[in-house]
Design an enzyme around this catalytic site. Structure first.
Site, PDB file in Angstrom:
ATOM      1  N   LYS A 167      -0.919  -4.231  -3.178  1.00 14.47           N
ATOM      2  CA  LYS A 167      -2.192  -3.767  -2.608  1.00 14.47           C
ATOM      3  C   LYS A 167      -2.514  -2.439  -3.268  1.00 14.47           C
ATOM      4  O   LYS A 167      -1.986  -1.403  -2.923  1.00 14.47           O
ATOM      5  CB  LYS A 167      -2.057  -3.611  -1.089  1.00 14.47           C
ATOM      6  CG  LYS A 167      -3.192  -2.828  -0.419  1.00 14.47           C
ATOM      7  CD  LYS A 167      -4.512  -3.560  -0.485  1.00 14.47           C
ATOM      8  CE  LYS A 167      -5.547  -2.908   0.409  1.00 14.47           C
ATOM      9  NZ  LYS A 167      -5.934  -1.546   0.026  1.00 14.47           N
TER      10      LYS A 167
ATOM     11  N   SER B  57       0.803  -1.213   0.000  1.00 16.87           N
ATOM     12  CA  SER B  57       0.000   0.000   0.000  1.00 16.87           C
ATOM     13  C   SER B  57       0.842   1.271   0.000  1.00 16.87           C
ATOM     14  O   SER B  57       1.478   1.588  -0.999  1.00 16.87           O
ATOM     15  CB  SER B  57      -0.964  -0.028   1.187  1.00 16.87           C
ATOM     16  OG  SER B  57      -2.022   0.856   0.994  1.00 16.87           O
TER      17      SER B  57
ATOM     18  N   GLN C 280     -10.322   1.886  -0.132  1.00 19.30           N
ATOM     19  CA  GLN C 280     -11.559   1.635   0.588  1.00 19.30           C
ATOM     20  C   GLN C 280     -12.125   2.919   1.195  1.00 19.30           C
ATOM     21  O   GLN C 280     -11.379   3.829   1.522  1.00 19.30           O
ATOM     22  CB  GLN C 280     -11.349   0.608   1.712  1.00 19.30           C
ATOM     23  CG  GLN C 280     -11.174  -0.819   1.244  1.00 19.30           C
ATOM     24  CD  GLN C 280      -9.827  -1.079   0.614  1.00 19.30           C
ATOM     25  OE1 GLN C 280      -8.796  -0.618   1.087  1.00 19.30           O
ATOM     26  NE2 GLN C 280      -9.826  -1.811  -0.494  1.00 19.30           N
TER      27      GLN C 280
END
Length: 484
Positions: free
Chosen positions: A334, A309, A338
């Site tokens: 990743k 991420s 969200q």
């Protein structure tokens, strides 16, 4: 990564296995992104009212009434409703889309300004199994030998199959000093048991030191609120010492706040250059650009398959917009975003849902692919050795994964087991005897619990010794050459 409410927040799917389920760290995007109004969906560029048809509402209501009036046992209405939400989100088959009840949501909110206790690892739920994305650097999980892609099958004898991610994490979390006996399934090996002693999760997110040749090293463990400020302080200190090149280490860093990583990238990426992009379901993109400058010295970024991420955002931005060299192994991959919805539910519970993806400055989507290093460097084989199960005493003619891991450790410690194929040979026994004799143990060549613990303790010390870190060595050497 994800947003919270209507403010633009990207979070890394950061499951700390520590205090709560669905724990994630905010990643704030600089500048707003356009969305349809809350309560409406977007289809073909037009906003249209969302919701259930009368028939769909009747179907849901009838199902609940049948459960309430006909099911063998009385039911808790809240549990039934929560179960329905879990079911809807589960149907998306997205490991980062989850539901938090009131208690879990409160723990999530408290996390943003709290310290943590637990084992310290990011996990996701994939195919109904709890999968480790990355152990946090310096955490009990990392020290105990938990690895990226490990599957946690049970904790203290309680199986995790069939549980939601929140429920599974609640089984694993616990207070400082307590033990979590985890049954771990690892690719290509029999299930093993790893005992992790829960502790405070490290909150110091940046460490620095000057390496050989005036090459500075900044170790970033995660991206949280104060990381950018601390990072800049460490960076200035290194520069004041006459640093000629820099290595930024984001190995096993599961990510964190996007506003932190953007702030940390500003000094390295020239003003106006792209740092990261986000893209919604309709293909609309929003770019975050640097407001900083650039540095006159070369930069390397250390990465591995536990870099996820925000770590990948940093690696991608430094490579594509600042010419940095990536060293190590391919990253985790990743690349989704969200959003958290708490106020919308109205009762303190929370839904975290994947709504977007992020891309590197050049528009590359790394999800499930990761970022490849410019210079691939593998660590010594004993870095990948698993803890021994210690279920039985290992001795001559024993076969299995425990023996193979034993042999890898012995070789890493400078002994000569003769082979590394899982067969306990006479040469392996002699290597064990040599180790035992040098460590005050009965030199019988058998590996009981005491000998196994001593070998694991010794190999852990070797792994933590920087002189054995081949990836770090390669990065430093590459930077020294770049300076010349």
């Amino acid at each position: 990564m994800f947003w919270k409410g209507r403010n633009l927040y990207i979070f890394v799917a950061f499951m700390l296995l520590a205090m709560f389920a669905s724990s994630v760290l905010t990643l704030t995007i600089v500048g707003p992104f356009s969305f349809a109004e809350q309560g409406k969906s977007v289809s073909g560029g037009k906003a249209e009212q969302s919701g259930f048809t009368a028939q769909e509402l009747k179907k849901l209501s009838t199902t609940y009434e049948l459960i309430k009036t006909q099911y063998l046992h009385e039911v808790d209405k809240t549990k039934v409703i929560d179960g329905a939400i879990h079911g809807m989100l589960g149907s998306l088959n997205d490991p980062y889309t989850t539901y938090m009840d009131q208690k879990e949501a409160q723990q999530f909110n408290d996390m943003l300004n709290s310290t943590f206790q637990g084992i310290g690892a990011e996990v996701s739920l994939e195919d109904g199994r709890v999968k480790v994305v990355s152990p946090i650097k310096g955490s009990p999980a990392e020290k105990a030998g938990i690895r990226t892609n490990d599957i946690i099958m049970s904790v203290n004898g309680e199986k995790l199959d069939g549980l939601t991610l929140s429920e599974a994490v609640m089984k694993i979390r616990g207070t400082k000093g307590s033990q979590a006996k985890l049954q771990i399934m690892r690719a290509g090996a029999e299930p093993i048991e790893i005992v992790v002693v829960r502790d405070d999760i490290p909150i110091e997110t940046v460490h620095s030191e000057m390496m050989d040749g005036q090459v500075g090293k900044l170790d970033v463990r995660e991206f949280v609120q104060n990381t950018a400020k601390t990072f800049k302080e460490h960076l200035k200190a290194l520069e004041d010492q006459g640093m000629k090149a820099l290595v930024i280490d984001v190995r096993n860093d599961p990510g964190g706040m996007l506003n932190a990583v953007v702030d940390m990238l500003d000094p390295f990426v020239a003003s106006g250059k792209t740092v990261v992009q986000v893209e919604d379901r309709n293909g609309q993109r929003e770019k975050t650009v640097s407001k900083g400058s650039s540095k006159p010295y070369p930069i390397a970024v250390l990465i591995n398959n536990g870099s996820a991420s925000a770590s990948e955002i940093m690696a991608g931005a430094l490579k594509e917009s600042a010419g940095a060299t990536l060293v190590g192994e391919k990253t985790y991959g990743k690349g989704t975003v969200q959003v958290t919805y708490q106020h919308e539910l109205g009762d303190g519970s929370n839904i975290k849902m994947t709504v977007m993806k992020w891309l590197t400055p050049n528009g590359n989507w790394v999800n499930e692919k990761g970022i490849e290093p410019d210079l691939t460097v593998d660590q010594p084989s004993y870095f990948k050795a698993s803890p021994m199960s210690k279920k039985t005493t290992l001795k001559t003619d024993t076969l299995g994964d425990d023996v193979r891991n034993l042999q890898m450790m012995l070789e890493g410690l400078g002994y000569k087991p003769g082979r590394i194929d899982g067969y306990f040979s006479e040469a392996t026994a002699q290597a064990v005897k040599s180790f035992q004799g040098q460590h005050g143990l009965p030199a019988n060549g058998d590996v009981d619990v005491a000998t196994a613990n001593k070998i694991e303790e010794a190999i852990t010390k070797e792994i933590r010794d920087p002189k054995n870190d081949l990836q770090l060595k390669a990065a430093v050497e590459a930077m020294k050459k770049a300076v010349k």
